[in-house]
Design an enzyme around this catalytic site. Structure first.
Site, PDB file in Angstrom:
ATOM      1  N   ARG A 149      -5.515   6.012  -7.692  1.00 26.59           N
ATOM      2  CA  ARG A 149      -5.229   7.445  -7.749  1.00 26.59           C
ATOM      3  C   ARG A 149      -5.091   7.912  -9.200  1.00 26.59           C
ATOM      4  NH1 ARG A 149      -0.107   7.746  -3.946  1.00 26.59           N
ATOM      5  NH2 ARG A 149      -0.322   9.989  -4.311  1.00 26.59           N
ATOM      6  N   LEU A 179       0.850  -1.173   0.000  1.00 26.36           N
ATOM      7  CA  LEU A 179       0.000   0.000   0.000  1.00 26.36           C
ATOM      8  C   LEU A 179       0.896   1.235   0.000  1.00 26.36           C
ATOM      9  CD1 LEU A 179      -2.675  -0.917   2.741  1.00 26.36           C
ATOM     10  CD2 LEU A 179      -2.957  -1.028   0.254  1.00 26.36           C
ATOM     11  N   ASP A 180       0.444   2.304  -0.635  1.00 26.95           N
ATOM     12  CA  ASP A 180       1.198   3.543  -0.598  1.00 26.95           C
ATOM     13  C   ASP A 180       1.346   4.014   0.846  1.00 26.95           C
ATOM     14  OD1 ASP A 180       1.302   3.546  -3.364  1.00 26.95           O
ATOM     15  OD2 ASP A 180      -0.458   4.839  -3.575  1.00 26.95           O
ATOM     16  N   LYS A 181       2.367   4.794   1.083  1.00 28.49           N
ATOM     17  CA  LYS A 181       2.639   5.311   2.430  1.00 28.49           C
ATOM     18  C   LYS A 181       1.393   5.923   3.058  1.00 28.49           C
ATOM     19  CE  LYS A 181       5.219   9.016   4.733  1.00 28.49           C
ATOM     20  NZ  LYS A 181       6.184  10.129   4.538  1.00 28.49           N
ATOM     21  N   THR A 195      -1.774   5.549   2.259  1.00 27.38           N
ATOM     22  CA  THR A 195      -3.008   4.775   2.139  1.00 27.38           C
ATOM     23  C   THR A 195      -3.074   3.824   3.330  1.00 27.38           C
ATOM     24  OG1 THR A 195      -3.012   4.868  -0.285  1.00 27.38           O
ATOM     25  CG2 THR A 195      -4.295   3.119   0.744  1.00 27.38           C
TER      26      THR A 195
END
Length: 305
Positions: free
Chosen positions: A238, A137-139, A141
């Site tokens: 995104r 997961l993105d930082k 998110t």
């Protein structure tokens, strides 16, 4: 040494240099300031200060020395554990936590926390920097994700993700009133042709990417949606939502600069994960409840109505 050259676009005009670097290069602000102080950052070919306000068209050149050997060490960092057995561990990742060590984020990551909690018992397929990590997961998110404790479990989980049988469901608050009740965004994703720190829908060299969405609630100027991924490309939701004109609220990379919502980073949350246990074959469902900051964003959207 790795050099990054980017041209400042309109949405980042009048942003501090260190803030711009932190938001767009996925590094900490303190690391950005350190790079400026050591002369590794040039704006239009000249040294600049961290508090410099950027203008549209400025060229920012950053030279970062990649560590010869990053090491992930166990760290006693609290984890929100959703489920755990001898083969897999499912966590509710906090917003702001990086998944694995990288330049600018050598420690304090989910991997460091997992190494401590699991006493080093994580799969080694992805090497010493990303042990146990099957997907990420993105930082900024938050939400549910699974890690593998051994290679057998890792291979089983990776196969499900590749075959799209492991289902990941996200919540997002996006700009605008989406006309359709549900839809599919089918657009290949690759590196942005002009801005290497971003991804984009591109039909030249892009990889297949498919996102299904449905509307959960409308707030006039904003829409709360559920997204299900067929693929797992970098920044997929995104990029896809920005591509159809409904960027995720507070997204520092693909959204609007002037967002005023009570959340650090994009309003995106990994809500559910459905998979088959890679060893026992049991069908499993996991959920991460709505975090307070996401709920606060929905409240703010309601106020805007």
């Amino acid at each position: 040494m790795d050099e990054i050259r980017v041209t400042v676009t309109e949405e980042w005009a009048d942003t501090r240099l260190d803030v711009y670097m932190a938001k767009t290069m996925d590094i900490s602000r303190s690391f950005a300031q350190q790079l400026v102080e050591t002369g590794d950052v040039l704006v239009n070919g000249k040294a600049a200060k961290s508090n410099r306000r950027l203008s549209e068209g400025d060229e920012v050149a950053v030279t970062m020395e990649q560590p010869a050997e990053l090491q992930a060490v166990p760290e006693d960092i609290p984890l929100n554990i959703v489920y755990e057995d001898k083969d897999i561990i499912v966590v509710n990742k906090a917003r702001g936590m990086v998944v694995h060590p990288a330049a600018g984020n050598p420690d304090g990551t989910l991997v460091n926390a997992l190494l401590y909690h699991c006493r080093g018992e994580l799969s080694g397929i992805n090497g010493v920097i990303r042990p146990g990590i099957v997907h990420r997961l993105d930082k900024d998110t938050s939400g549910v994700m699974v890690a593998a404790k051994n290679d057998e479990a890792h291979k089983g989980l990776a196969a499900q993700i590749k075959a799209h049988s492991a289902r990941r469901t996200y919540w997002a608050l996006v700009h605008g009133n989406i006309a359709e009740e549900k839809g599919i965004v089918d657009g290949p994703i690759g590196r942005h042709p002009k801005d290497r720190i971003k991804m984009a829908v591109t039909f030249k060299g892009g990889r297949e990417a498919v996102t299904h969405f449905r509307v959960l609630k409308r707030y006039g100027e904003y829409t709360w949606i559920e997204c299900k991924l067929e693929t797992g490309r970098t920044h997929q939701i995104r990029v896809h939502m920005a591509y159809i004109g409904h960027p995720v609220v507070n997204d520092p990379l693909y959204g609007y600069k002037k967002d005023d919502f009570p959340i650090e980073g994009q309003a995106l949350h990994s809500h559910c994960l459905d998979l088959v246990h890679p060893v026992t074959g049991e069908a499993m469902h996991f959920e991460a409840p709505m975090p307070d900051d996401f709920a606060a964003c929905l409240h703010r959207a309601e106020q805007h109505r």
